[in-house]
Design an enzyme around this catalytic site. Structure first.
Site, PDB file in Angstrom:
ATOM      1  N   HIS A  50      34.438  30.687  68.077  1.00 40.57           N
ATOM      2  CA  HIS A  50      33.448  31.207  67.383  1.00 40.57           C
ATOM      3  C   HIS A  50      31.882  30.286  67.408  1.00 40.57           C
ATOM      4  CE1 HIS A  50      37.157  32.009  65.007  1.00 40.57           C
ATOM      5  NE2 HIS A  50      36.522  32.628  64.344  1.00 40.57           N
ATOM      6  N   ASN A  99      23.454  29.805  56.638  1.00 37.26           N
ATOM      7  CA  ASN A  99      23.014  30.942  57.849  1.00 37.26           C
ATOM      8  C   ASN A  99      23.007  32.265  57.216  1.00 37.26           C
ATOM      9  OD1 ASN A  99      25.696  31.836  58.177  1.00 37.26           O
ATOM     10  ND2 ASN A  99      26.022  30.547  60.152  1.00 37.26           N
ATOM     11  N   GLY A 102      31.118  30.518  53.970  1.00 34.80           N
ATOM     12  CA  GLY A 102      32.444  30.838  53.605  1.00 34.80           C
ATOM     13  C   GLY A 102      33.267  29.921  52.716  1.00 34.80           C
ATOM     14  N   HIS A 116      36.451  26.922  61.914  1.00 32.79           N
ATOM     15  CA  HIS A 116      36.178  27.645  63.043  1.00 32.79           C
ATOM     16  C   HIS A 116      35.253  27.224  64.047  1.00 32.79           C
ATOM     17  CE1 HIS A 116      33.540  29.184  59.685  1.00 32.79           C
ATOM     18  NE2 HIS A 116      32.699  29.952  60.856  1.00 32.79           N
ATOM     19  N   PHE A 172      53.040  26.788  38.602  1.00 32.07           N
ATOM     20  CA  PHE A 172      51.518  26.689  39.223  1.00 32.07           C
ATOM     21  C   PHE A 172      51.692  26.227  40.378  1.00 32.07           C
ATOM     22  CE2 PHE A 172      50.986  26.649  34.478  1.00 32.07           C
ATOM     23  CZ  PHE A 172      50.785  28.053  34.336  1.00 32.07           C
ATOM     24  N   HIS A 180      59.446  21.749  34.251  1.00 33.32           N
ATOM     25  CA  HIS A 180      59.430  22.846  33.891  1.00 33.32           C
ATOM     26  C   HIS A 180      60.140  23.861  34.872  1.00 33.32           C
ATOM     27  CE1 HIS A 180      56.972  20.820  31.015  1.00 33.32           C
ATOM     28  NE2 HIS A 180      57.142  21.647  29.985  1.00 33.32           N
ATOM     29  N   GLU A 217      44.385  22.835  39.777  1.00 38.75           N
ATOM     30  CA  GLU A 217      45.794  22.542  40.664  1.00 38.75           C
ATOM     31  C   GLU A 217      45.498  22.721  42.012  1.00 38.75           C
ATOM     32  OE1 GLU A 217      45.726  24.627  38.273  1.00 38.75           O
ATOM     33  OE2 GLU A 217      47.282  24.042  36.723  1.00 38.75           O
ATOM     34  N   LEU A 269      39.129  28.265  54.703  1.00 38.03           N
ATOM     35  CA  LEU A 269      37.635  27.926  54.511  1.00 38.03           C
ATOM     36  C   LEU A 269      37.898  27.150  52.891  1.00 38.03           C
ATOM     37  CD1 LEU A 269      35.901  31.098  55.672  1.00 38.03           C
ATOM     38  CD2 LEU A 269      35.901  28.686  56.527  1.00 38.03           C
ATOM     39  N   ARG A 287      62.931  20.311  32.019  1.00 38.21           N
ATOM     40  CA  ARG A 287      62.445  19.681  30.672  1.00 38.21           C
ATOM     41  C   ARG A 287      63.619  19.610  29.854  1.00 38.21           C
ATOM     42  NH1 ARG A 287      60.786  23.756  26.240  1.00 38.21           N
ATOM     43  NH2 ARG A 287      59.379  22.519  24.888  1.00 38.21           N
ATOM     44  N   HIS A 318      29.260  35.744  65.175  1.00 40.85           N
ATOM     45  CA  HIS A 318      30.144  34.777  64.385  1.00 40.85           C
ATOM     46  C   HIS A 318      31.376  34.416  65.338  1.00 40.85           C
ATOM     47  CE1 HIS A 318      32.997  33.513  61.241  1.00 40.85           C
ATOM     48  NE2 HIS A 318      33.809  34.306  61.893  1.00 40.85           N
ATOM     49  N   HIS A 368      55.288  31.318  32.704  1.00 42.82           N
ATOM     50  CA  HIS A 368      55.627  29.969  32.816  1.00 42.82           C
ATOM     51  C   HIS A 368      57.048  29.578  33.493  1.00 42.82           C
ATOM     52  CE1 HIS A 368      51.759  29.598  30.559  1.00 42.82           C
ATOM     53  NE2 HIS A 368      51.838  28.224  30.573  1.00 42.82           N
ATOM     54  N   ASP A 392      57.752  29.515  26.350  1.00 44.59           N
ATOM     55  CA  ASP A 392      56.689  29.956  26.974  1.00 44.59           C
ATOM     56  C   ASP A 392      56.630  31.269  27.666  1.00 44.59           C
ATOM     57  OD1 ASP A 392      54.735  28.033  26.105  1.00 44.59           O
ATOM     58  OD2 ASP A 392      55.136  26.460  27.515  1.00 44.59           O
TER      59      ASP A 392
HETATM   60  C1  TPP Z   1      40.603  31.088  53.382  1.00 47.96           C
HETATM   61  C2  TPP Z   1      39.979  31.730  54.644  1.00 47.96           C
HETATM   62  N1  TPP Z   1      39.863  32.868  54.632  1.00 47.96           N
HETATM   63  C3  TPP Z   1      39.383  33.601  55.627  1.00 47.96           C
HETATM   64  C4  TPP Z   1      39.101  33.019  56.887  1.00 47.96           C
HETATM   65  C5  TPP Z   1      38.663  33.849  58.248  1.00 47.96           C
HETATM   66  N2  TPP Z   1      37.205  33.406  58.382  1.00 47.96           N
HETATM   67  C6  TPP Z   1      36.964  32.423  59.243  1.00 47.96           C
HETATM   68  S1  TPP Z   1      35.308  32.151  59.371  1.00 47.96           S
HETATM   69  C7  TPP Z   1      34.912  33.543  58.116  1.00 47.96           C
HETATM   70  C8  TPP Z   1      33.644  33.657  57.727  1.00 47.96           C
HETATM   71  C9  TPP Z   1      32.988  32.505  57.361  1.00 47.96           C
HETATM   72  O1  TPP Z   1      31.714  32.709  57.169  1.00 47.96           O
HETATM   73  P1  TPP Z   1      30.648  31.249  57.401  1.00 47.96           P
HETATM   74  O2  TPP Z   1      31.001  30.124  56.791  1.00 47.96           O
HETATM   75  O3  TPP Z   1      29.367  31.889  56.836  1.00 47.96           O
HETATM   76  O4  TPP Z   1      30.709  30.990  58.710  1.00 47.96           O
HETATM   77  P2  TPP Z   1      30.016  31.652  59.939  1.00 47.96           P
HETATM   78  O5  TPP Z   1      29.560  33.031  59.827  1.00 47.96           O
HETATM   79  O6  TPP Z   1      28.577  30.854  59.734  1.00 47.96           O
HETATM   80  O7  TPP Z   1      30.322  30.988  61.181  1.00 47.96           O
HETATM   81  C10 TPP Z   1      36.089  33.900  57.826  1.00 47.96           C
HETATM   82  C11 TPP Z   1      36.299  35.092  56.752  1.00 47.96           C
HETATM   83  C12 TPP Z   1      39.474  31.713  56.836  1.00 47.96           C
HETATM   84  N3  TPP Z   1      39.371  30.971  58.028  1.00 47.96           N
HETATM   85  N4  TPP Z   1      40.049  31.065  55.660  1.00 47.96           N
END
Ligand code: TPP
Length: 662
Positions: A32, A190, A161, A72, A439, A463, A413, A122, A522, A265, A475, A471
């Site tokens: 990336h 960005n 992200g 990434h 949960f 539980h 959580e 992310l 429980r 990207h 639950h 519940d």
């Molecule tokens: C939870 C999660 N969902 C989806 C992805 C796949 N993914 C990796 S980077 C990205 C886009 C992220 O955008 P941004 O943070 O703006 O990064 P940039 O484009 O600037 O590199 C996605 C959807 C991931 N790594 N984690």
């Protein structure tokens, strides 16, 4: 203080970093470049001017922590670690993303020197950084006899992200509430994500959102302005009351002909675009993978030297403190080692005449542990009174009382589990978190990250079946044990009685590289005659033996169903069917035993083996051909009626065995 005194050198260094990222990704033909190229000046400013860490000893407990939440952009992190003297060679960079390399697709803790956290999913990086910042404050308060023994910053770099993910809100909300002023989050803004422009899916005012969450916010308009970035970090470090967000406006894929678009990207620039960026934009005319000595020297003179001096000074302080406070120092070293076996001395009284819910036994034992282990800390997601994570007379962990070891994570959580990851990544604390088993779904991804990162996290899930009653199905866990057991490197222990509950805790506390989920009831569980803390370490054992030489059938059970299985055994004995009952609190530990042991416990063919658990049957067919479980959602009713509706009785189990083996 910022020392960006030589803009020409800064420019050369940033160009070298960007060019190396281009080469690394081009060679792998994967990676990336977008964020790596855009945020290179941020990382340069941070590593050169601020971060205090010793690349000769990347585990030094008082180092600043850095988490690349946008995992990434790993090529950028690896390049920085290489320049700063960590054990990442140019050859390692050249084998980016290749089988067995030290530079995998996303940063992996315990795999690559200098990587403080596994990241890539992310948002979780921010969430873990919050846990690290909490750990720093908690540890600092636990050794009041030496100010500054633990005193460092936690930095985190995220992208758009990370801030779109819900977990980020849980994390920043907790961090703001806890006033974690030594947490500094840098946002590479960005405005582009994987699919295109950010405004396709995001229009909130990030600044206002952070202000509303009790953060301090700074902004740098030009993401190429190293000095401005460095100054913003300086100001953030001075902040006394709140965590700080620094929004840095950058250009994704800076230098590429595709800059500013999602096309850069996640695809390599390729040779032509790469060469154009290097020469025309960065004015960097060197062969691929070449970094001039003056660039290495910049980091030698800044990051490396600063880290060595800080570490040496810290060691001197530590030695002096150790001489004056040998007992405190011993506790400190024990805390860092994570080995608490020498502290587990006292035994919990268990009542053989009175059934006790395993959540209550766990709560009583936890109270004892708080007395024995001064560095154990944990809490729940607003269900302390139900999961029994309350510590009698315990102090809450707050801004005013950082020595408190009761954490109120709030109803967050996912963040709770991620924060635990961060605390364990930090080191120096034993931790646990608790909520209702149902949960655990909210925490799943953080549990997965813990397992992948080989963190000895402890989850208390109470539980644990439809027996929670009124519940109702929202639950009542059904598929949750199957889910947890399906995660590699997670030990799920469902104790059958108070003794196994204490045993489960001890296994969890002694684990070094495996997270443990302790599954708690429980309803009351009687103390069973032959339950054993020692035997349960093998995952399964015979808790009620057959009468004759070879049993006619074997019933495997867990948790509350072990008692039920023993009752069914008695009913079957009346019908001249000789049954063995196996308590299997942990399929994980049982599967780790050698074949001889496994065969000695499950000594019959699968046709004669039965499994009983008041949750999904999924997974049990590995051991047994007949399973008594629940594969639909539960029901809202008093426990006894709910159990009756699903006919979860010893009579049904006995009939099942009888009908099958006839
Ligand atoms: C939870 C999660 N969902 C989806 C992805 C796949 N993914 C990796 S980077 C990205 C886009 C992220 O955008 P941004 O943070 O703006 O990064 P940039 O484009 O600037 O590199 C996605 C959807 C991931 N790594 N984690």
């Amino acid at each position: 203080m910022s020392n960006s005194a030589n803009p020409k050198l800064d420019e050369l260094a940033v160009s070298a970093i960007r060019s190396t990222c281009i080469d690394v990704i081009n060679k792998a033909n994967s990676g990336h470049p977008g964020m790596a190229l855009g945020s290179a000046p941020i990382m340069y400013a941070l590593f050169k001017d601020h971060l205090i860490s010793d690349s000769a000893d990347s585990t030094w407990i008082n180092r600043d922590r850095f988490v690349l939440s946008a995992g990434h952009a790993s090529s950028l992190l690896y390049t920085m670690l290489h320049l700063c003297g960590y054990k990442i060679s140019m050859d390692d960079l050249k084998s980016f993303r290749q089988l067995g390399s030290l530079t995998p697709g996303h940063p992996e803790y315990r795999h690559t020197d200098g990587v403080d956290a596994t990241s890539g999913p992310l948002g979780q990086g921010i969430a873990q950084a919050v846990g690290m910042a909490m750990a720093e404050q908690a540890m600092a308060a636990q050794y009041p006899s030496q100010k500054g023994l633990i005193s460092h910053y936690t930095y985190c770099l995220c992208g758009d992200g990370c801030l779109q993910e819900g977990i980020s809100q849980e994390a920043i909300s907790l961090a703001g509430h806890q006033k974690l002023n030594k947490l500094i989050l840098i946002y590479d803004a960005n405005d582009v994500t994987l699919d295109g422009k950010l405004d396709m899916s995001f229009s909130e005012d990030v600044k206002l959102r952070f202000l509303a969450s009790e953060w301090n916010v700074r902004e740098v308009k030009d993401g190429n302005d190293v000095e401005a970035i460095s100054k913003a970090i300086d100001k953030a470090k001075d902040e006394k009351g709140f965590p700080t967000l620094i929004i840095v406006h950058t250009t994704i894929g800076y230098g590429s002909e595709k800059q500013g678009t999602n096309k850069v990207h996640g695809s390599p620039l390729g040779v032509e675009d790469g060469a154009h960026a290097k020469v025309a934009i960065y004015h960097y005319e060197h062969p691929d993978f070449y970094i001039p000595d003056e660039v290495y020297k910049i980091f030698q003179d800044s990051f490396v030297k600063r880290g060595q001096i800080a570490h040496d000074n810290w060691q001197k302080t530590f030695k002096e403190w150790e001489n004056k406070n040998p007992l405190d120092a011993k506790r400190f070293l024990l805390a860092i080692s994570g080995d608490v076996s020498s502290l587990l001395k006292e035994e919990l009284p268990l009542d053989k005449d009175k059934p006790e819910a395993s959540r209550n036994t766990s709560g009583r034992y936890l109270n004892l542990l708080h007395k024995e282990i001064p560095f154990i800390i944990g809490g729940s997601a607003d269900v302390a009174g139900s999961v029994m994570t309350k510590i009698d007379g315990g102090i809450n962990f707050t801004k005013e009382t950082r020595n408190g070891r009761n954490v109120n994570f709030g109803i967050r959580e996912f963040e709770m589990a991620s924060a635990q990851n961060g605390m364990l990544l930090h080191g120096g604390l034993k931790t646990y978190v608790g909520c209702f088993l149902v949960f655990s779904d909210y925490m799943k991804s953080a549990i997965r990250t813990a397992a992948l990162s080989k963190l000895p996290a402890i989850y208390l899930f109470s539980h644990d079946s439809i027996a929670l009653g009124e519940d109702g199905p929202t639950h009542q866990p059904i598929e949750h044990l199957a889910m947890l057991r399906s995660i590699p490197n997670v030990d799920v222990i469902r104790p059958c009685d108070p003794r196994e509950t204490v045993g489960a805790w001890n296994i969890a506390l002694e684990s070094k590289y495996t997270p443990t989920a302790i599954i708690l009831s429980r309803q009351g569980l009687p103390l069973l005659a032959n339950s054993s803390m020692e035997e349960m370490k093998k995952g399964a054992y015979i808790i009620s033996k057959e009468k004759g030489k070879t049993p006619d059938a074997i019933i495997i059970a867990t948790g509350s169903e072990v008692g039920l299985a023993i009752k069914a055994q008695a009913l079957l004995a009346d019908k001249n069917v000789d049954v063995r009952v196996v308590s299997m609190p942990s399929t994980f530990l049982f599967d780790e035993q050698d074949e001889k042991y496994r065969k000695s416990i499950i000594s019959l063919k699968k046709e004669k083996v039965f499994a009983v658990e008041m949750l999904s049957t999924f997974g049990w067919y590995k051991y047994a051909d007949t399973v008594m479980g629940i594969d639909t959602f539960g029901t809202s009713a008093p426990a006894k009626d709910a159990i009756k509706k699903f006919d979860f009785t010893e009579q049904r189990l006995a009939k099942m065995v009888l009908d099958t083996i006839k």
